[in-house]
Design a protein around this motif. Structure first.
Motif, PDB file in Angstrom:
ATOM      1  N   UNK A  36       0.825  -1.209   0.000  1.00  0.00           N
ATOM      2  CA  UNK A  36       0.000   0.000   0.000  1.00  0.00           C
ATOM      3  C   UNK A  36       0.858   1.257   0.000  1.00  0.00           C
ATOM      4  N   UNK A  37       1.984   1.183   0.714  1.00  0.00           N
ATOM      5  CA  UNK A  37       2.852   2.362   0.754  1.00  0.00           C
ATOM      6  C   UNK A  37       3.370   2.687  -0.636  1.00  0.00           C
ATOM      7  N   UNK A  38       3.879   1.662  -1.322  1.00  0.00           N
ATOM      8  CA  UNK A  38       4.451   1.928  -2.648  1.00  0.00           C
ATOM      9  C   UNK A  38       3.393   2.421  -3.610  1.00  0.00           C
ATOM     10  N   UNK A  39       2.277   1.675  -3.629  1.00  0.00           N
ATOM     11  CA  UNK A  39       1.202   2.084  -4.527  1.00  0.00           C
ATOM     12  C   UNK A  39       0.733   3.489  -4.155  1.00  0.00           C
ATOM     13  N   UNK A  40       0.619   3.718  -2.836  1.00  0.00           N
ATOM     14  CA  UNK A  40       0.137   5.009  -2.360  1.00  0.00           C
ATOM     15  C   UNK A  40       1.009   6.152  -2.840  1.00  0.00           C
TER      16      UNK A  40
ATOM     17  N   UNK C 126       3.182  14.009   3.830  1.00  0.00           N
ATOM     18  CA  UNK C 126       2.611  15.355   3.939  1.00  0.00           C
ATOM     19  C   UNK C 126       1.177  15.371   3.446  1.00  0.00           C
ATOM     20  N   UNK C 127       0.975  14.753   2.285  1.00  0.00           N
ATOM     21  CA  UNK C 127      -0.379  14.847   1.744  1.00  0.00           C
ATOM     22  C   UNK C 127      -1.322  13.852   2.396  1.00  0.00           C
ATOM     23  N   UNK C 128      -0.804  12.774   2.937  1.00  0.00           N
ATOM     24  CA  UNK C 128      -1.682  11.745   3.489  1.00  0.00           C
ATOM     25  C   UNK C 128      -1.944  11.937   4.982  1.00  0.00           C
ATOM     26  N   UNK C 129      -1.005  12.550   5.678  1.00  0.00           N
ATOM     27  CA  UNK C 129      -1.189  12.729   7.122  1.00  0.00           C
ATOM     28  C   UNK C 129      -1.340  14.204   7.501  1.00  0.00           C
ATOM     29  N   UNK C 130      -0.466  15.032   6.981  1.00  0.00           N
ATOM     30  CA  UNK C 130      -0.484  16.433   7.410  1.00  0.00           C
ATOM     31  C   UNK C 130      -1.700  17.179   6.912  1.00  0.00           C
ATOM     32  N   UNK C 131      -2.030  16.971   5.673  1.00  0.00           N
ATOM     33  CA  UNK C 131      -3.160  17.744   5.139  1.00  0.00           C
ATOM     34  C   UNK C 131      -4.461  17.406   5.860  1.00  0.00           C
ATOM     35  N   UNK C 132      -4.796  16.108   6.008  1.00  0.00           N
ATOM     36  CA  UNK C 132      -6.019  15.801   6.756  1.00  0.00           C
ATOM     37  C   UNK C 132      -5.972  16.327   8.180  1.00  0.00           C
ATOM     38  N   UNK C 141       5.816  13.071  11.167  1.00  0.00           N
ATOM     39  CA  UNK C 141       7.264  12.886  11.041  1.00  0.00           C
ATOM     40  C   UNK C 141       7.668  11.458  11.328  1.00  0.00           C
ATOM     41  N   UNK C 142       7.033  10.879  12.362  1.00  0.00           N
ATOM     42  CA  UNK C 142       7.387   9.505  12.705  1.00  0.00           C
ATOM     43  C   UNK C 142       7.013   8.539  11.593  1.00  0.00           C
ATOM     44  N   UNK C 143       5.823   8.734  11.025  1.00  0.00           N
ATOM     45  CA  UNK C 143       5.401   7.857   9.930  1.00  0.00           C
ATOM     46  C   UNK C 143       6.396   7.965   8.777  1.00  0.00           C
ATOM     47  N   UNK C 144       6.766   9.201   8.489  1.00  0.00           N
ATOM     48  CA  UNK C 144       7.697   9.457   7.394  1.00  0.00           C
ATOM     49  C   UNK C 144       9.029   8.750   7.615  1.00  0.00           C
ATOM     50  N   UNK C 145       9.570   8.896   8.802  1.00  0.00           N
ATOM     51  CA  UNK C 145      10.847   8.243   9.105  1.00  0.00           C
ATOM     52  C   UNK C 145      10.697   6.726   9.093  1.00  0.00           C
ATOM     53  N   UNK C 146       9.531   6.254   9.544  1.00  0.00           N
ATOM     54  CA  UNK C 146       9.315   4.806   9.573  1.00  0.00           C
ATOM     55  C   UNK C 146       9.406   4.227   8.169  1.00  0.00           C
ATOM     56  N   UNK C 147       8.787   4.919   7.209  1.00  0.00           N
ATOM     57  CA  UNK C 147       8.828   4.429   5.834  1.00  0.00           C
ATOM     58  C   UNK C 147      10.255   4.418   5.325  1.00  0.00           C
ATOM     59  N   UNK C 148      11.000   5.470   5.652  1.00  0.00           N
ATOM     60  CA  UNK C 148      12.383   5.545   5.172  1.00  0.00           C
ATOM     61  C   UNK C 148      13.238   4.439   5.763  1.00  0.00           C
ATOM     62  N   UNK C 212      12.545  13.618   5.085  1.00  0.00           N
ATOM     63  CA  UNK C 212      11.197  13.195   5.471  1.00  0.00           C
ATOM     64  C   UNK C 212      10.597  14.078   6.559  1.00  0.00           C
ATOM     65  N   UNK C 213      11.428  14.486   7.522  1.00  0.00           N
ATOM     66  CA  UNK C 213      10.861  15.300   8.598  1.00  0.00           C
ATOM     67  C   UNK C 213      10.695  16.751   8.180  1.00  0.00           C
ATOM     68  N   UNK C 214      11.487  17.158   7.212  1.00  0.00           N
ATOM     69  CA  UNK C 214      11.432  18.549   6.778  1.00  0.00           C
ATOM     70  C   UNK C 214      10.020  18.945   6.362  1.00  0.00           C
ATOM     71  N   UNK C 215       9.362  18.014   5.693  1.00  0.00           N
ATOM     72  CA  UNK C 215       8.056  18.357   5.155  1.00  0.00           C
ATOM     73  C   UNK C 215       6.904  17.974   6.066  1.00  0.00           C
ATOM     74  N   UNK C 216       7.202  17.320   7.173  1.00  0.00           N
ATOM     75  CA  UNK C 216       6.081  16.758   7.919  1.00  0.00           C
ATOM     76  C   UNK C 216       6.027  17.106   9.395  1.00  0.00           C
TER      77      UNK C 216
END
Lengths: 311, 259, 281
Positions: A36-40, C126-132, C141-148, C212-216
Motif C-alpha cells: 500500500x505504501x508503494x502504490x500510495x 505530507x499529503x496523506x497525514x499532514x493535510x487531513x 514525522x514519525x510515519x515518514x521516518x518509519x517508511x524511510x 522526510x521530517x522537513x516536510x512533515x
C-alpha cells in the motif's frame, strides 16, 4: 462471524495466491501495508500532478518560467541543475573511488586494507545533512575564493552547481568505493598470481583488473548517479537556489529536490504550486529510479569472467 | 653465466609460525626438465613460488636462505619485478587466461607490458609462442575470440604461450595437467619435451608416470624436507607410491613416539 | 628502458595517494569541526547544552539543544515502533518464502522504497497525514521516518534468517509445530542478535534522514508538543541552523552534527559487531 470471515479469507488465499499456511496468512496484513505504501506514493504523486501536467503540458519540462505570481510553473532549470550536479558529481567521485580502491589493493599490505575498508564503512554511515554543513562551511567558501582569485563573474557567495557536485561526490565516495572494492576483492587469486608472474606493476594490474570489473564500475556509476538525482538536503544547502540556465558550474543553480524544499512552505499562498511540486517530485522519482535500476542491471550483467564471482 | 638455472641454498620458508620448507638445497641445471614431486602439502608449490617470488603475495610468508636464478640472488640484490618476470614464467594448476581478453591479447600482454618488442614484431611473436605451445593451428583463425571460448586443455596451452611470450629462461609449471584429460595432458607433455631444448622447465607433479615421461632430474619432498634428489632414474628406481607410503608410516611412528 | 614503467608507476601511486587523501581530508574536516565546536559549546554552556533551548538568533548566548534532543528521541522512537514490527514480519516472511509471486512482488516493493528519494516519502506523508490533520505533527514525522527506515530493517532481517545454517532449520522444523510457531518461536529467537541489529540499522536511518521530517514534522525549538504538535530532529536542526547567518546557531548546528555522528558511528559499530557486514541496500 469473524471466524467465518477468517476461514473465507483462508480459502480464497489458498486458491488465489497459494498461501497455504498460517505463517503467510498472519504476515499478510503487514505485506499489504508495504504494498500500500508503494502504490500510495505513486498514486498520490500522480493524482496531485495531474492538474499541473494538464495546465502546463510539455512546457512543464522544457520551459524555464517559474513564477508563482502568475501561477506558471516550469522546471527546466531545476531539471538541468539536477542532472548537471549529478553528472559532475559522478565524474568527480569515480576517479577518486577507483584511486582509493587501487591504493588499497595495489599498494597497501593486507592489514591496512582492512582498516581502510572499515573506515569506508563508517564513512558511509555519515548522514547526508552533515555533508551539507561541511559543504556550507568549507566547500562554498573555497569556491568563492577561487572565483575571487580568478576574478570571474560567477556566484557571489560560492554557492553553485560545482559546490553541489562536490558535496554529492564526497557523500557518495565511500559507498562507491565499497561497491567497487567488493568486486575487486572477489577477483580470483589465480589471476592475481598470473599478473604478478608476468611482472605487471601496480597501475598495470589496475588496468587489467579494471577490464574485468568494468561492468560493476559502470553499474556503480549509474547507481550513484541515480542517488544524486534524488538527494535533497545536502545539495539544497549549497547549490544557491537560483533559476539559472548558465553553462558555468560556478554559477548558482537549482535542483528539483531543492526546488521542492524551498517552495513547500509557500504552497498555501498559491493555488497550483502544490501540484507543481508534486509533479516535480514525480519527475525526480522516475528519473532517479530509472538510473538506479539501470545501474544494478548493468553491474549484474556485465562483469566479465562469469557471474560467479562477479557479485 | 653458470650452467645452473636455479640454485636453492639452505632454503627455509614459514607461513606465520608454521614452517613449510626445511633446509632445502638443490640445483636445477640449465635446459633440463626438473620434476618436483611429493604428496600434497609437502611444499612443492611453495618451492615454485619461492623461485619467482610469488610467495610474497601470501600473507605472513617468510623466506630465509639463498635463492639464485640464473646466477642472480633474487632475495638479496635488488632485482626488479620485470627482470624476474622475464627470467621466469609460470603456468598454474588451473588454466587462468585473462577472461576478458582475446586469445591474441592474452599472449601479447606480457610483451606489451614490458615493451619488449616493436608493434610490427608482435604478430610474429604471438605466432611463435602459440606454435611452441602446440596451439597455433587450432586458433590461428580466431585470434580475436575471447580466451574463454577455448576448452580447458586449449586454455592451458594458451597459458603456456602467454608465459613463453616473454621468452623466459625458466618455465615454472605447477601441476599443469592435473585438471586436464589424458589427451590434452599428453599434448602438453609433448610441448614440455620440445621446450626443454631452450628453456629450463621445473615441473611440479604428483604423477610419477608423468615425471618419467618428461623429466631428466627430480626431487622428492616430504613434509617440507627434501628426501631424494638427482637424475630421474635414480630417484624413481623404486616404486614412488611405496616410497611415499613408507615415509608416511615412518612419520606417523615418529609422531607417536614423541607424543 | 624499463625505467619508464617504474616512473609511471610511481606517478600513478602519487595520484592515487592524492585521490585517497581527499575523502580522508573531508572526513577529517567534518569530524574536526564537529568536535571543535561542540567542545566550545560544552565549555560555554556546560550541561545546559543538553537541556536549554537555543539562545536568541544572533545573540551572545549559545543556548542548548535540549528540546530538540527530546523531540528527536520521541519521534525516532515512535518511528521505530512503527517500522520495527512491520519490517521484522515482512523480513521473516521474505526469508521463509523465497519463491512465489507475492514474495517477489513484496521484495520489489521494499527495494523501491529504499531507492525512493526520501523527499518523495516526505511529500507522500505530507499529503496523506499532514493535510487531513491540518498541520505538521510528530506523528507525521514519525510515519515518514518509519517508511524511510523500513527497507533497511526488512533486508537485514531477511539476510539474518536466510543465513541460519540448514541443520538448525531442519531441526526446528522436525519438531512438527505449525509453521508460524516454528518460525516465530524457534527460528526468530535463534536470530535475536541479527534482528536487533536490523532494528538498530533502521534507527540509524531514522536518525540521519532529514528530508522526510522537513516536510512533515514542523520545527519545534522550545518545547515538546505531543503527538499531534510540531516536533523536530537533530538532523533537521542542522539543516536549518547551518543556513542561518547567526554564529551561535551555527555553533549549535556543528554540535548537533557531533551528536549525530556519535550516534551513527556507535550504531554502525554495534551493527558491525553483531553482523560482520552490512548489505548496501
Amino acid at each position: 462471524m469473524t471466524i467465518v470471515l477468517y476461514h473465507y479469507i483462508r480459502v480464497i488465499g489458498q486458491r488465489k495466491m497459494n498461501i497455504h499456511d498460517d505463517l503467510n496468512l498472519l504476515s499478510l496484513p503487514f505485506l499489504v501495508i508495504v504494498l500500500a505504501i508503494v502504490v500510495g506514493v505513486f498514486l498520490v504523486l500522480l493524482a496531485n500532478s495531474m492538474t499541473t501536467f494538464t495546465r502546463e503540458g510539455i512546457n512543464f519540462l522544457i520551459g524555464s518560467n517559474w513564477s508563482p505570481s502568475s501561477e506558471t510553473y516550469q522546471i527546466l532549470p531545476a531539471l538541468t541543475g539536477t542532472f548537471y550536479t549529478s553528472v559532475i558529481a559522478v565524474l568527480l567521485a569515480l576517479p577518486i573511488s577507483l584511486g582509493l580502491v587501487a591504493f588499497t589493493y595495489e599498494y597497501m599490505p593486507i592489514t591496512i586494507r582492512e582498516t581502510i575498508k572499515s573506515s569506508l564503512y563508517y564513512a558511509a554511515a555519515i548522514p547526508t545533512v552533515v555533508y551539507g554543513i561541511w559543504g556550507l562551511e568549507f566547500v562554498v567558501p573555497a569556491v568563492r575564493k577561487f572565483i575571487e582569485f580568478w576574478g570571474l563573474t560567477a556566484s557571489p557567495t560560492g554557492q553553485s552547481i560545482l559546490a553541489g557536485a562536490i558535496v554529492l561526490a564526497f557523500m557518495n565516495i565511500p559507498y562507491m568505493s565499497l561497491i567497487i572494492s567488493e568486486v575487486y576483492g572477489k577477483i580470483p587469486f589465480t589471476y592475481i598470481e598470473a599478473m604478478h608472474s608476468l611482472g605487471a606493476l601496480g597501475y598495470e594490474r589496475l588496468r587489467i583488473k579494471y577490464g574485468m570489473v568494468k561492468g560493476a564500475v559502470l553499474g556503480a556509476s549509474l547507481l550513484v548517479f541515480g542517488k544524486c538525482v534524488g538527494e535533497t538536503t545536502a545539495v539544497s544547502m549549497v547549490v544557491g537556489n537560483s533559476f539559472n540556465l548558465a553553462l558555468s558550474p560556478l554559477m548558482p543553480g537549482i535542483t528539483i529536490s531543492s526546488l521542492i524544499v524551498n517552495y513547500v512552505s509557500e504552497t498555501s499562498l498559491y493555488n497550483y504550486m502544490t501540484g507543481a511540486l508534486f509533479a516535480a517530485a514525480l519527475v525526480m522519482l522516475v528519473s532517479s529510479s530509472l538510473f538506479i535500476l539501470l545501474g544494478m542491471w548493468v553491474a549484474r550483467r556485465l562483469v566479465i569472467g562469469g557471474g560467479e564471482w562477479g557479485g | 653465466m653458470s650452467s645452473v638455472a636455479v640454485r636453492l641454498s639452505n632454503l627455509n620458508v614459514w607461513f606465520g609460525e608454521r614452517q613449510v620448507l626445511f633446509n632445502v638445497n638443490l640445483s636445477v641445471p640449465l635446459n633440463t626438465v626438473y620434476a618436483i614431486m611429493g604428496p600434497s602439502g609437502s611444499g612443492k608449490s611453495t618451492i615454485l613460488r619461492v623461485i619467482n617470488k610469488l610467495i610474497l603475495l601470501r600473507p605472513e610468508s617468510r623466506v630465509e636462505g639463498r635463492v639464485e636464478v640464473m646466477g642472480l640472488d633474487i632475495y638479496g640484490d635488488s632485482v626488479r619485478p620485470d627482470q624476474l618476470a622475464r627470467l621466469t614464467g609460470m603456468v598454474f594448476q588451473t588454466p587462468n587466461p585473462f577472461p576478458h581478453l582475446s586469445i591474441y591479447d592474452n599472449v601479447a600482454i606480457g610483451p606489451r607490458l614490458h615493451n619488449t618488442v616493436k608493434k610490427s614484431e608482435l604478430d610474429s611473436l604471438v605466432r611463435w609462442a602459440l606454435e611452441k605451445s602446440a596451439l597455433w593451428d587450432e586458433v590461428k583463425d580466431r585470434l580475436r575470440d575471447p580466451a574463454s571460448t577455448l576448452s580447458g586443455g586449449q586454455q592451458q596451452r594458451l597459458c603456456i604461450a602467454r608465459a613463453l611470450a616473454l621468452k623466459p629462461r625458466i618455465l615454472l609449471m605447477d601441476e599443469p595437467t592435473a585438471n586436464l584429460d589424458p589427451v590434452n595432458a599428453a599434448k602438453i607433455e609433448e610441448v614440455i619435451r620440445e621446450l626443454s631444448r631452450d628453456v629450463t622447465v621445473i615441473i611440479v607433479t604428483h604423477d610419477p608416470g608423468q615425471a618419467r615421461r618428461v623429466a631428466n632430474r627430480a626431487a622428492i619432498l616430504f613434509m617440507g624436507r627434501l628426501v631424494r634428489e638427482g637424475p630421474l632414474h635414480s630417484v624413481l628406481h623404486d616404486s614412488y607410491s611405496q616410497l611415499i607410503q613408507r615415509l608416511t608410516e615412518e612419520y606417523a611412528v615418529q609422531r607417536g613416539v614423541s607424543d | 628502458m624499463g625505467r619508464i614503467r617504474y616512473i609511471l608507476d610511481k606517478v600513478f601511486l602519487l595520484l592515487v595517494t592524492l585521490g585517497t587523501a581527499m575523502p580522508v581530508l573531508a572526513t577529517g574536516l567534518i569530524a574536526g569541526s564537529s568536535i571543535y565546536w561542540s567542545f566550545k559549546a560544552l565549555l560555554s554552556e556546560g550541561m545546559g547544552l543538553f537541556i536549554k533551548p537555543p539562545g536568541m538568533p544572533g545573540g551572545s548566548e549559545i543556548g542548548g539543544l535540549g528540546p530538540v534532543i527530546l523531540n528527536t528521541i520521541f519521534i525516532t522512537g515512535l518511528a521505530i515502533t512503527f517500522a520495527a514490527p512491520l519490517g521484522v514480519v515482512v523480513g521473516v516472511y521474505l526469508s521463509e518464502n523465497r519463491n512465489g509471486k507475492l514474495s517477489k512482488i513484496v521484495s520489489q516493493a521494499v527495494q523501491m522504497i529504499s531507492e525512493m528519494p526520501t523527499i518523495v516519502i516526505g511529500l507522500f506523508v505530507f499529503s496523506v497525514v499532514c493535510l487531513p490533520l491540518g498541520g505538521y505533527s510528530m506523528l507525521a514525522g514519525a510515519v515518514s521516518l518509519a517508511i524511510a527506515a523500513l527497507p533497511y530493517i526488512v533486508t537485514q532481517v531477511r539476510e539474518t534468517l536466510m543465513s541460519i545454517p540448514s541443520t538448525y532449520r531442519e531441526a526446528a522444523y522436525s519438531l512438527g509445530l505449525p509453521r508460524w510457531k516454528t518460525v516465530w518461536f524457534l527460528l526468530v529467537p535463534m536470530s535475536k542478535s541479527g534482528v536487533a541489529s536490523a532494528i538498530m540499522l533502521g534507527y540509524m536511518k531514522a536518525l540521519g534522514e532529514t528530508a522526510p521530517v522537513l516536510l512533515t514534522a514542523g520545527f519545534a525549538l522550545y518545547g515538546f508538543y505531543g503527538l499531534l504538535g510540531p516536533s523536530n530532529t537533530v538532523s533537521l536542526l542542522i539543516y536549518k541552523f547551518a543556513q542561518t547567518p547567526y554564529d551561535n546557531y551555527r555553533i549549535l548546528a556543528w554540535t548537533a552534527s557531533a551528536i549525530l555522528l556519535l550516534g551513527s558511528l556507535s550504531l554502525s559499530y554495534l551493527v558491525r559487531r553483531v553482523v560482520g557486514e552490512v548489505r548496501y541496500a
